[in-house]
Design a protein around this motif. Sequence first.
Motif, PDB file in Angstrom:
ATOM      1  N   GLY A  27      49.213  85.238 101.680  1.00 56.37           N
ATOM      2  CA  GLY A  27      49.691  85.186 100.307  1.00 56.37           C
ATOM      3  C   GLY A  27      48.588  84.971  99.279  1.00 56.37           C
ATOM      4  O   GLY A  27      47.459  84.628  99.624  1.00 56.37           O
ATOM      5  N   THR A  28      48.926  85.184  98.014  1.00 53.78           N
ATOM      6  CA  THR A  28      47.959  84.971  96.941  1.00 53.78           C
ATOM      7  C   THR A  28      47.631  83.487  96.812  1.00 53.78           C
ATOM      8  O   THR A  28      46.465  83.105  96.714  1.00 53.78           O
ATOM      9  CB  THR A  28      48.533  85.466  95.597  1.00 53.78           C
ATOM     10  N   THR A  29      48.678  82.640  96.834  1.00 53.28           N
ATOM     11  CA  THR A  29      48.490  81.210  96.646  1.00 53.28           C
ATOM     12  C   THR A  29      48.447  80.468  97.977  1.00 53.28           C
ATOM     13  O   THR A  29      47.585  79.624  98.195  1.00 53.28           O
ATOM     14  CB  THR A  29      49.660  80.630  95.807  1.00 53.28           C
ATOM     15  N   THR A  82      34.240  78.425  95.261  1.00 55.26           N
ATOM     16  CA  THR A  82      35.578  78.181  95.797  1.00 55.26           C
ATOM     17  C   THR A  82      36.483  79.299  95.303  1.00 55.26           C
ATOM     18  O   THR A  82      36.801  79.367  94.117  1.00 55.26           O
ATOM     19  CB  THR A  82      36.103  76.811  95.328  1.00 55.26           C
ATOM     20  N   ILE A  83      36.868  80.167  96.225  1.00 53.37           N
ATOM     21  CA  ILE A  83      37.588  81.374  95.815  1.00 53.37           C
ATOM     22  C   ILE A  83      39.091  81.162  95.981  1.00 53.37           C
ATOM     23  O   ILE A  83      39.584  80.887  97.058  1.00 53.37           O
ATOM     24  CB  ILE A  83      37.146  82.611  96.626  1.00 53.37           C
ATOM     25  N   VAL A  84      39.780  81.294  94.843  1.00 50.08           N
ATOM     26  CA  VAL A  84      41.231  81.115  94.777  1.00 50.08           C
ATOM     27  C   VAL A  84      41.861  82.488  94.514  1.00 50.08           C
ATOM     28  O   VAL A  84      41.274  83.310  93.822  1.00 50.08           O
ATOM     29  CB  VAL A  84      41.576  80.147  93.613  1.00 50.08           C
ATOM     30  N   SER A  85      43.044  82.722  95.061  1.00 52.45           N
ATOM     31  CA  SER A  85      43.794  83.962  94.790  1.00 52.45           C
ATOM     32  C   SER A  85      42.968  85.218  95.066  1.00 52.45           C
ATOM     33  O   SER A  85      42.987  86.166  94.287  1.00 52.45           O
ATOM     34  CB  SER A  85      44.305  84.001  93.343  1.00 52.45           C
ATOM     35  N   VAL A  86      42.259  85.241  96.195  1.00 54.98           N
ATOM     36  CA  VAL A  86      41.393  86.383  96.515  1.00 54.98           C
ATOM     37  C   VAL A  86      42.207  87.658  96.714  1.00 54.98           C
ATOM     38  O   VAL A  86      41.716  88.770  96.538  1.00 54.98           O
ATOM     39  CB  VAL A  86      40.534  86.091  97.773  1.00 54.98           C
ATOM     40  N   LYS A  87      43.496  87.485  97.042  1.00 50.92           N
ATOM     41  CA  LYS A  87      44.346  88.657  97.274  1.00 50.92           C
ATOM     42  C   LYS A  87      44.373  89.586  96.060  1.00 50.92           C
ATOM     43  O   LYS A  87      44.543  90.795  96.206  1.00 50.92           O
ATOM     44  CB  LYS A  87      45.760  88.172  97.602  1.00 50.92           C
ATOM     45  N   ARG A  88      44.208  88.995  94.877  1.00 45.94           N
ATOM     46  CA  ARG A  88      44.222  89.808  93.656  1.00 45.94           C
ATOM     47  C   ARG A  88      43.040  90.782  93.589  1.00 45.94           C
ATOM     48  O   ARG A  88      43.056  91.728  92.806  1.00 45.94           O
ATOM     49  CB  ARG A  88      44.178  88.908  92.418  1.00 45.94           C
ATOM     50  N   GLY A 207      55.798  86.539  94.064  1.00 42.17           N
ATOM     51  CA  GLY A 207      54.868  85.631  94.721  1.00 42.17           C
ATOM     52  C   GLY A 207      53.869  85.052  93.745  1.00 42.17           C
ATOM     53  O   GLY A 207      54.072  85.097  92.530  1.00 42.17           O
ATOM     54  N   GLY A 208      52.760  84.542  94.289  1.00 44.86           N
ATOM     55  CA  GLY A 208      51.742  83.949  93.438  1.00 44.86           C
ATOM     56  C   GLY A 208      51.050  84.977  92.553  1.00 44.86           C
ATOM     57  O   GLY A 208      50.706  84.699  91.409  1.00 44.86           O
ATOM     58  N   GLY A 209      50.823  86.174  93.101  1.00 47.09           N
ATOM     59  CA  GLY A 209      50.087  87.166  92.326  1.00 47.09           C
ATOM     60  C   GLY A 209      50.681  88.555  92.348  1.00 47.09           C
ATOM     61  O   GLY A 209      50.126  89.478  91.755  1.00 47.09           O
ATOM     62  N   THR A 210      51.779  88.735  93.075  1.00 47.61           N
ATOM     63  CA  THR A 210      52.340  90.078  93.184  1.00 47.61           C
ATOM     64  C   THR A 210      53.855  90.039  93.027  1.00 47.61           C
ATOM     65  O   THR A 210      54.498  89.060  93.370  1.00 47.61           O
ATOM     66  CB  THR A 210      52.025  90.712  94.560  1.00 47.61           C
ATOM     67  N   PHE A 211      54.393  91.120  92.511  1.00 45.05           N
ATOM     68  CA  PHE A 211      55.841  91.255  92.405  1.00 45.05           C
ATOM     69  C   PHE A 211      56.294  92.515  93.129  1.00 45.05           C
ATOM     70  O   PHE A 211      55.702  93.579  92.952  1.00 45.05           O
ATOM     71  CB  PHE A 211      56.278  91.339  90.935  1.00 45.05           C
ATOM     72  N   GLY A 236      53.265  84.300  89.982  1.00 42.87           N
ATOM     73  CA  GLY A 236      53.268  82.922  89.502  1.00 42.87           C
ATOM     74  C   GLY A 236      51.984  82.543  88.773  1.00 42.87           C
ATOM     75  O   GLY A 236      52.012  81.782  87.808  1.00 42.87           O
ATOM     76  N   ASP A 237      50.843  83.088  89.226  1.00 39.88           N
ATOM     77  CA  ASP A 237      49.555  82.843  88.559  1.00 39.88           C
ATOM     78  C   ASP A 237      49.629  83.154  87.063  1.00 39.88           C
ATOM     79  O   ASP A 237      48.998  82.477  86.243  1.00 39.88           O
ATOM     80  CB  ASP A 237      48.462  83.761  89.143  1.00 39.88           C
TER      81      ASP A 237
END
Lengths: 620, 185
Positions: A27-29, A82-88, A207-211, A236-237
């Motif tokens: 997941g993104t988050t 520190t890489i957050v939400s790398v899925k994006r 989701g955190g970064g995708t719909f 959500g981001d």
Amino acid sequence: MALLQISEPGMSAAPHQHKLAIGIDLGTTNSLVATVRSGLSHALNDEHGHALLPSVVHYLEHGAVEVGFNAQKQQNIDPHNTIVSVKRFMGRGLKDIDVSQLPYRFTEAGGMVQIETRAGIKSPVEISSEILKTLKTRAELALGGELVGAVITVPAYFDDAQRQATKDAARLAGINVLRLLNEPTAAAVAYGLDNASQGVYVIYDLGGGTFDVSILKLSKGVFEVLATNGDSALGGDDFDHRIFCWILETAKLSPRKAHDTRLLLSKAREAKEWLTEHSEANISCLLSDGEFVNLILSSDKFIALTANLVQKTLSPTRKAMRDAGLTIEDINGVVMVGGATRMPQVRKTIEEYFKQTPLTNLDPDKVVALGAAIQANVLAGNKSDEDLLLLDVIPLSLGLETYGGLTEKVIHRNSTLPVARAQEFTTYKDGQTAMSIHVVQGERELVSDCRSLARFELRGIPSMVAGAARIRVTFTVDADGLLSVSARETSTNVEAHIAVKPSYGLSEDEITNILKASFNCAEADKKARMLAEARVAAGAILEAVTVALATDSALISVAEKQAIEAEMQRLDLIKESQDDDAIHKGIEALNHATEAFAAARMNASVSRALAGKNLEDIKL
Amino acid sequence: MSSNLHLNYFELFGLSPKFNLELAKLESNFRKIQSESHPDRFVTASPTEKLQSMQLATLANEAYQTLKNPANRAKYLLALQGIEAIAETNTAMPLDFLMQQMEWREALEDATSAKDISALENLLREMQQEAKLLQTELGLLLDQDLLLNKNTDYTSATDATRKLIFIDKVYADINKAIEQLEATL
């Protein structure tokens, strides 16, 4: 050779031996891993009892990497590393993302963004593979054995580049990918099997970064996706970001450095979560320049700030409904998936649109992984009581560039997978021996508005007058939603066959180099890995053929059977050698020897399936 | 043993070739074939079996989509008789249908420039009704012609098929117009 055991076609040779397979929600988050034990799908927890693994990767000094909660604690302290939400960033170039609010140092290579860290330049594929490795290790510890493979979920609206990047990340993590599965479809599996539902369902997955929104028809264990749509950069981001901007504006703060940006984004996320069950949230923190922020955000204000984000999800929803040819009266249920669907304003909007209360009885954070684990269990060949078949679709049309920069669609969105389409091309000049083909993905008419997937040259076309050559290019999209392209010239007797792999995927050498760099040991060298992979492939085909012969050898002659067995014995010997080329040749030989047998098996099973009460209809 | 890959779409699903298909049976037989041939069933199989599965599952999808859609089904039935419904040499349409076409196109353009989504949706419903009428007509024409086989040239059935294909195209264009309008809202 071992004593033969008889089992169902396609099922395990050893029915009592449960094969270890997992489902991973990358997941993104947050990410998580689940597996089926004693017929039930469970999320696997870490040693502290947490199922969720924050999708955060922290690169420390001296090459160490931490993933999850520990990394999350570092995001405000060490934001660059520190890489957050790398899925994006998966399968995305610099022009695709808004880098202005992100605390990273970006570069670009091979069409995909890269991030400069103290551990060197890292691609989103490498960063994601750290998350996958952590989950794989967790699963191996919990299950106590070697994993057969994993089903990894991706947003349904992910395009080919994003899917390929996800698969590459899994390979890099040493995971055998059984299938890439669309997140809403995975959620439907978890819901469908739990509730024994029939009918048409909408899966609304924020989701955190995708719909994603998918519409599925469920009947007797078959999950047929009728249409899917979405936005691979909405989640959500974005709600956090709205709060973040509101804080900057309300507290009259100037643009911030990375450290403060991270801190304020974390505070924004906390406020968002608090507002799910409260009418106001307190936001207070101390910034790096000593300034103190102390604000109250009411839920009404929050709803107003994010109203158009919620509205933005309705347009893909309407498109999917239209593509499926349905009206809201046709919908039997609406399932909410993804942590962002906890927000009351999201639930309310969806309830109003579909005129029914959405289903929220499964944990929206876990349901995707639970469904993926069920599918992994079936794909690995573990016998299941439920007969499960997923028929998914391609989310975005595939096209070719034609004159004037226009796209010509070859495969339309929402075509059921697998799908193949051939297109014929010809030369426009006398003596032309090469042509260039540009494959794009998207719905827009201009090539420049679509995503460029691959650009390749067909060379060695026989020299002829203009328009005489016939070049047949075939586009195939497999069950993972991944494209491959092949081409041949058909007007002459000479058939040039070219297989084209889209350019953005990692090559064998790149994978090896990354592995080498990360392990930094001789064992990871290309030759050893190729040998290991060849042996695994040899073992797999030997087992598959053993099972096939045990079940269906009646379909072939004794001579054919002996020929196959001879090749099996040969491969069994070669696979112990050090020569991976020879092993591959042995695999190919066995493969070739079983072609007629495989065709006979397929025919027999299809005839069996269609037989029975349909017989009177067959008037051929 | 002959391979499934060489069967025509009706044969593949074990159905007799006609326009008035039993859609429920088409769907259930499609699912039965996919249950046996889908790549998900062959994840641990040999490369040869994987390839066969890929080919048959792809064919079954293509065949199902063709037979499920009435216009494509009619076109395919005619193609089996050696008739190409949409040929460059064969574009003549009855005058009244041409007039009707122009009216629909105009209505589409007017509603689009007025950004009137509900007018477009009404137009969609009108096209659906037109399509239903044509399908009933095609069912009678085509299935009768198929029974007569050699003693017919399928002229009326071909005309009706082309009208239906045209209506499908307008229908798709209306949907596209709605989509574009919604995107600009």
